[in-house]
Design an enzyme around this catalytic site. Structure first.
Site, PDB file in Angstrom:
ATOM      1  N   ASP A  15      35.780  25.470  47.426  1.00 57.27           N
ATOM      2  CA  ASP A  15      36.994  24.694  47.674  1.00 57.27           C
ATOM      3  C   ASP A  15      37.787  25.280  48.846  1.00 57.27           C
ATOM      4  OD1 ASP A  15      39.108  22.714  46.744  1.00 57.27           O
ATOM      5  OD2 ASP A  15      40.233  24.595  46.706  1.00 57.27           O
ATOM      6  N   GLU A  59      33.576  22.378  51.191  1.00 53.57           N
ATOM      7  CA  GLU A  59      34.604  21.346  51.309  1.00 53.57           C
ATOM      8  C   GLU A  59      35.394  21.630  52.586  1.00 53.57           C
ATOM      9  OE1 GLU A  59      38.713  19.672  49.344  1.00 53.57           O
ATOM     10  OE2 GLU A  59      38.280  21.764  49.723  1.00 53.57           O
TER      11      GLU A  59
END
EC number: 2.4.1.18
Length: 709
Positions: free
Chosen positions: A343, A398
């Site tokens: 993330d 991401e």
């Protein structure tokens, strides 16, 4: 620590990268510098720690670990501490009876011998704290950064560290699946995975949700909010205990069983790992662990994320590398995860964390002093380690910036990830639905967004993100149907234009994203059937209500509701991909993107995909170019009644190709009503052709029956 003396070699396969993308040639020195930094760190780890294997096993020595003889070994890194002690239930919470011994480089250690008959001095389930005497003399009670299990009593604000060392841990029964050629990912949150207004459990997910995921045709689960986070409403992105599986869903063994059962179903399990930042909590987090502003983080303003109000890791720090790499290793080996979705990679890659930056794609945006090469080096080390020790491991980045070579091998100077998220795709669908009338949808722009990918870097396509499901935003289904979802989703009520439009476009958007948008596909739980309303975790603003912190799977199971149509289409779409493997096939050949007709047609994996986005215009005389001659039949039709369609296509119809070049293809499809089976010769002699019929707002997938899969 001694530094490596030998000069760093060049990236061994950098020329391969530059051949793939010659426009990167002016930045060759940047790639060499990045690889050199990676190589030096790797060599330092080898020379000073015995290699990545040993270095990343530090979770077995740091924190509190029990020896075979029952003795307990404790180790912490607290460079700013004047003294360190261990206290807890085991010593009556005496803060000074068990002092740590100071070691080099800010480390502290303590050995507690076993009791009589080898009884462990720190029993399983007992509460602990590390006591830090700060430089100003203050005593700080902290949870070890390496704690494996933390819990919070209902009447308390902060979490407690509980020593987790059961007499018999869960024993894994099933091997991990081999690395999949392509992923159909079901992004999940354990806590909301129930129709009930409460925090759901690992057990619930194991026995109620995993079978549903398997039935829907997904082969991979990506788990959010597993790393312990004190604030439930953070969606798991404000991590407080990096080595602890969230106790709000159950025990560590419950999670191990859940992963094991997923493996028994052939489902790969990925962890949404948050190494881009950490919660600023100090009582039950990493912040100010040793009483200083730094320790694991940059000190001063550099160590705080302006938007997230969280702490930022110092990726150049030796012990931070140990901590983060060991964290990955622990999740892989102790729990059996098969990989990670990293993330906030954009925040890591740039010193400005991407704040206020609109990335245009100009290559100069990805190279220079504004790039945090220490963070990039950590990601290269992480991918190198996971690939070295677990070759089947999958890593996903991401990154919204589009950093070139992020998904190329480290030996080419790349980041080493296997996949990156195609983050422009959901943004494009939002923009289209919010800003454009159906008649103004731009087919070329849709195709461009879905196919605009870096050559030889794998992308995961998705039609909508989990952020869109949160309160304040809207899912695709909610944007398309809005308030009518409350009143008109029953099959007993009339099919209104709004609901009809929403159901048809929901299917079409998902299929074209699935088939054209990347090399794997992702869906957030519940969105497959158009979950109504928003996702809102309990907080003061909603009176701590769990009413919206749930997924109403019962809606998709109710045969009187239209949600079942979307659920059935999603399942059959996935099953068709499982059969033909278009995600693992070369990119599609787009033969048509007709603006006035609102038609898109392309071929992939030997299948022909046709989309008519026109809101009311159907086409009777429509030619579609195909590569291979033969007899084509419909495999998937969004207009079928079982998907809430209008049944305007006859699935017994056979479509024959004719020698007529069309849209850069040598053959084009014609339609026949004949039910007979012809040989190749007789079909050429007896063709009864009508042009292909493409109803409005319909997606169809056809197969050449002469080339059976």
């Amino acid at each position: 620590m001694a530094a490596a003396t030998a000069p760093s070699p060049p990236a061994p396969q950098l020329l391969r990268l530059l051949e793939l993308d010659p426009y990167l040639a002016p930045f060759e020195q940047d790639f060499q510098r990045r690889y050199s930094l990676f190589y030096k760190r790797l060599k330092n780890i080898e020379e000073n720690e015995g290699g990545l294997d040993k270095f990343s096993k530090s979770y077995k020595t740091f924190g509190v670990n029990q020896f075979v003889d029952g003795g307990v070994y404790c180790k912490e890194w607290a460079p700013g501490a004047e003294a360190v002690f261990l206290t807890g239930d085991f010593n009556g919470w005496n803060p000074f009876s068990h002092p740590y011994k100071k070691m080099e480089y800010g480390k502290w250690e303590l050995f507690i011998p076993p009791g009589q008959d080898g009884y462990p001095p720190v029993p399983h389930g007992s509460k602990l704290k590390v006591v830090i005497r700060a430089q100003n003399g203050e005593l700080l009670y902290r949870i070890s950064p390496w704690a494996r299990y933390v819990v919070r009593d209902e009447d308390k604000v902060n979490y407690d560290w509980v020593h987790w060392n059961p007499p018999q841990s869960y024993i894994r029964r099933h091997p991990s699946p081999k690395r999949l050629k392509s992923l159909r990912i079901y992004e999940s949150h354990v806590g909301i995975a129930s129709p009930e207004g409460k925090i759901a459990s690992y057990k619930n997910f194991t026995y109620n949700v995993l079978p549903r995921i398997k039935d829907l045709g997904y082969n991979c689960v990506q788990l959010m909010a597993i790393m312990e986070h004190a604030y439930y409403a953070s969606f798991g992105y404000q991590v407080t205990s990096f080595f602890a599986a969230s106790s709000r869903y159950g025990t560590p063994d419950d999670l191990k069983e859940m992963i094991d059962v997923a493996h028994s179903m052939g489902i790969t399990v990925l962890l949404d790992v948050v190494h881009s930042h950490a919660s600023k909590n100090s009582e039950d987090g990493l912040n100010k662990f040793d009483g200083t502003d730094s320790c694991f983080f940059h000190s001063g303003p550099k160590g705080t994320h302006q938007l997230w109000d969280s702490r930022l890791f110092d990726y150049a720090n030796w012990e931070v590398l140990r901590f983060l790499l060991s964290n990955l290793r622990m999740w892989l080996e102790d729990y059996g995860f098969d990989g990670f979705r990293f993330d906030g990679v954009t925040s890591m890659l740039y010193h400005n964390h991407g704040i206020g930056t609109g990335f245009s794609g100009d290559y100069n945006e990805y190279f220079g002093l504004h790039v945090d090469e220490d963070a990039l080096c950590y990601l290269m080390l992480a991918n190198c380690m996971t690939n070295l020790l677990h070759p089947e491991c999958i890593t996903i980045a991401e990154d919204v910036s589009g950093m070139p070579a992020l998904c190329r091998p480290v030996v080419e100077g790349g980041g080493g990830f296997n996949y990156r998220l195609a983050m422009a795709v959901p943004d494009k669908w939002i923009q289209i639905i919010k800003e454009l009338k159906d008649e103004d949808w731009n087919m070329g722009n849709i195709v461009y967004t879905l196919t605009n990918r870096r050559y030889q870097e794998k992308y995961i396509a998705y039609a909508e993100s989990h952020d869109q499901a949160l309160v304040g935003d809207k899912t695709l289904a909610f944007r398309l149907m809005d308030a009518e979802m409350y009143t008109n989703m029953s099959v007993l009520s009339p099919l209104t234009p709004v609901i009809d439009r929403g159901i048809q476009l929901h299917k079409m958007i998902r299929l074209i994203t699935h088939a054209l948008g990347g090399d794997s596909y992702l869906n957030f739980m519940g969105n497959e059937f158009g979950h109504p309303e928003w996702l809102d975790f309990p907080r003061k603003g909603n009176n701590e209500s769990y009413h919206y912190a749930r997924r109403q799977f019962n809606l998709a199971d109710d045969h009187l509701l239209r949600y079942r149509f979307l659920n059935a289409f999603d399942r059959d779409m996935n099953k068709l991909e499982e059969r033909f493997g278009w995600l693992a096939s070369p990119p599609a050949f787009v033969s048509e993107k007709h603006e006035s007709n609102k038609v898109i047609a392309f071929e992939r994996a030997g299948l022909v995909f046709i989309f008519n986005f026109h809101p009311y215009q159907s086409y009777v005389d429509y030619r579609v170019g195909v590569e291979t001659p033969g007899k084509y039949k419909i495999l998937l039709d969004s207009d079928a009644p079982e998907y809430g369609g209008h049944q305007r296509l006859d699935h017994s119809t056979e479509y024959f190709s004719e020698e007529y070049p069309h849209n850069y293809r040598h053959k084009s499809l014609m339609q026949s009503n004949s039910q007979s089976s012809f040989s190749q010769h007789s079909r050429r002699c007896h063709k009864h052709h009508i042009e292909v019929y493409i109803p409005s707002r319909v997606a169809i997938v056809l197969q050449n029956m002469d080339i059976l899969n």
